[in-house]
Structures are given as structure tokens and as C-alpha cells.
Design an enzyme around this catalytic site. Sequence first.
Site, PDB file in Angstrom:
ATOM      1  N   CYS A 162       4.339  26.703 -36.966  1.00 27.98           N
ATOM      2  CA  CYS A 162       4.662  26.104 -38.278  1.00 27.98           C
ATOM      3  C   CYS A 162       6.015  26.620 -38.757  1.00 27.98           C
ATOM      4  O   CYS A 162       7.030  26.358 -38.133  1.00 27.98           O
ATOM      5  CB  CYS A 162       3.569  26.386 -39.313  1.00 27.98           C
ATOM      6  SG  CYS A 162       1.895  26.206 -38.756  1.00 27.98           S
ATOM      7  N   ASP A 212      -0.148  15.345 -38.709  1.00 28.84           N
ATOM      8  CA  ASP A 212       0.713  16.413 -39.214  1.00 28.84           C
ATOM      9  C   ASP A 212       1.866  15.798 -40.003  1.00 28.84           C
ATOM     10  O   ASP A 212       2.829  15.305 -39.420  1.00 28.84           O
ATOM     11  CB  ASP A 212       1.241  17.224 -38.023  1.00 28.84           C
ATOM     12  CG  ASP A 212       2.082  18.419 -38.444  1.00 28.84           C
ATOM     13  OD1 ASP A 212       2.345  18.581 -39.658  1.00 28.84           O
ATOM     14  OD2 ASP A 212       2.484  19.182 -37.553  1.00 28.84           O
ATOM     15  N   HIS A 246      -1.960  19.891 -38.590  1.00 27.29           N
ATOM     16  CA  HIS A 246      -0.979  20.966 -38.732  1.00 27.29           C
ATOM     17  C   HIS A 246      -1.686  22.331 -38.724  1.00 27.29           C
ATOM     18  O   HIS A 246      -2.686  22.506 -39.400  1.00 27.29           O
ATOM     19  CB  HIS A 246      -0.207  20.771 -40.039  1.00 27.29           C
ATOM     20  CG  HIS A 246       0.965  21.681 -40.157  1.00 27.29           C
ATOM     21  ND1 HIS A 246       2.111  21.504 -39.421  1.00 27.29           N
ATOM     22  CD2 HIS A 246       1.149  22.788 -40.906  1.00 27.29           C
ATOM     23  CE1 HIS A 246       2.973  22.461 -39.723  1.00 27.29           C
ATOM     24  NE2 HIS A 246       2.418  23.265 -40.620  1.00 27.29           N
TER      25      HIS A 246
END
Length: 281
Positions: A162, A212, A246
Site C-alpha cells: 500500500c 481496489d 486493497h
Amino acid sequence: MRVPSFSILSTALLLVGGSVAGCYGKPSTCLDASIVAHTGTPVGKEVKHGNLTLYISQPDKKNARAKARAGAAVLLLTDVFGLALPENRLLADSYARAGYLTVVPDLFNGSPAPGDINVPGFNTTEFLAQHGPSVTDPIIAATVSYLRSKLGVIRIAAPGYCFGGRYAFRFLDDDAPAGGVDVGFAAHPSLLEAGEIAAIRGPVSIAAADNDNLFDAAARAAAEKVLAEKPEKVPYQVNLYSGTSHGFGVRVNLTDPQQKYAKEQAFLQAARWFDHSFGLE
Ligand SMILES: *[C@@H]1O[C@H](CO)[C@@H](O)[C@H](O)[C@H]1NC(C)=O
Ligand SMILES: *[C@@H]1O[C@H](CO)[C@@H](O)[C@H](O)[C@H]1NC(C)=O
Ligand SMILES: *[C@@H]1O[C@H](CO)[C@@H](O)[C@H](O)[C@H]1NC(C)=O
């Protein structure tokens, strides 16, 4: 002409194919999903070096994989939850079990985002503004210097998750502070810019989620286009995992078999990419 029986043929294949049979017969040097820790108590240690806080997970130096990886290290770049999230420390431990000395800098100076960013009072925009490249690059650069000068590391692999995914790219640039890293991996990167992808000079592998909004299908296609069209070619790989969202490289719903599988495969994708890039297969 008589066709050899199956048993003769398969024996011949085994003999000829002994060296290409992968993990077969080489349990101490092979990687599989059993190496990935999802839960449990992290086994590494937190150390201070000047103003740096580092989580360090050591490989078992007697292990054949670790011996072959002496002089190489993994520099793990976390998500916004940093060292406070057990899953980030457990990921580091998994890289250590894959044979790599693994170091995770605290990118947030003791104040990462709360485990649930939707808690009242936490302002994500403000947090990200306070942790831009001008603040984060120097922390990673200091960690790279520490690895090279204090720990004698020669080759560095950087998996980023991330928030950290963007920095795996930034540090693959030849002009990156402290000389950067040698190979990168990014799981569901956020805030990654086209210019940062264009500037890389080393191999990179990406693990993407199919749900995501921080690295959606359009962002992924744009990243692939930049990688494919780079004038100075670098090896790259882009894998898409269905049934994921995500963050899946770090935290998943472990009772969902598809998510658990995807997290394990993304880990193995990274570890194998590093092995391959370092010629350590
Ligand atoms: C950390 O220490 C280094 C070297 O002493 C210094 O250059 C740097 O500015 C410090 N960083 C922070 C965030 O205090
Ligand atoms: C969050 O921080 C940003 C930037 O500092 C500010 O513009 C915004 O108003 C803040 N949002 C809330 C809900 O406080
Ligand atoms: C986790 O996955 C299981 C199996 O798919 C599902 O039944 C459960 O609702 C999920 N839990 C959460 C919190 O999403």
C-alpha cells in the site's frame, strides 16, 4: 518399434529432470505457503539506531536458504499501519523464513495510522500530507545506509505494501537517496505516480487486487503501459488476484479460502521474484 512402458519413461524423466523437478527432493531450500505466518507472535526484535526504529527479523543461519542469501536483505516498506500492526511484523518474519535478513523501518516515527482508519478523529488526508516523500524518503535512505554500512548488506530487495509500495518504486531509481535498492515488489500500491514508474532502473513485480480504488484497473493498465514502453527495459511482472481488495497482501479474512490463498501467493510472488532477480533459484 516398441514404445517404452510408462514406468521406464517416467524413471528416465526423473533421472534427466532431477535438476528441474523444483522442490522435489529439496525440502530445506524450497518455498511453499507453509512459510507464511498469518497469526501468532512475531519473533523479530525492535532496535533503535540513532533516530531510526527498526524491526529486524533474522533468518535461521543454519538453514540452506539463509546461507545462500548471506549478503542480501529484505527492506520491507509497510502500509500506514506500520510496526503497530502484528501482520506487518509477521510478514517480515515470513521473509526471514524465506532466508532473508529482514528489516522494517518505522516510517511513522511511532505514530502510524490507527488499525481502523475510519475511527472518529483520524484524518487520512492530513496523515498522508504529513508523510509525503520529503519525510519518508530520508527514513528509508537512512535504513538503506544502515543495511549497507552497518550490516554489510550488498543486495537489497524492497517489498512495499500500500503506502510502502510507492517507495519500493522510488528507491529503484538510480538517483534514489543512499543508492536505492536492487529489486522491488509492490502489493496494491497507493499514490504511485507514472513518473516514479518510468524512473525505475531495476526489476519490479506487482501484486494487484481486483477490488481496489487506490490501484484500480485503469491505474494498473497505465502502470503496465509505462513498464512495457520504458526505453531502458527492466524485467517486470504484474499479477492480478481475484476475490481480493486493497490490503490483501497484509491482512485478509482468513476464513475466506480465496483471500488466504491470494495473500500467500502474493508473498511467494515477492520472495521468488527476489530469488530470481538475485540468481538464487
Ligand atoms: C535523524 O538523524 C540524522 C543523522 O543524525 C539526521 O540527519 C536527520 O535529520 C534525523 N531525522 C529526523 C527526522 O530527526
Ligand atoms: C482533514 O485534513 C485536511 C488537510 O489538513 C483538511 O483540509 C480537512 O478539512 C480535514 N478534514 C476533517 C474532516 O477534519
Ligand atoms: C470472512 O469470510 C467468510 C467466508 O467467505 C464469510 O462467511 C465471513 O462473513 C467473512 N467475514 C467478514 C468479516 O467479512
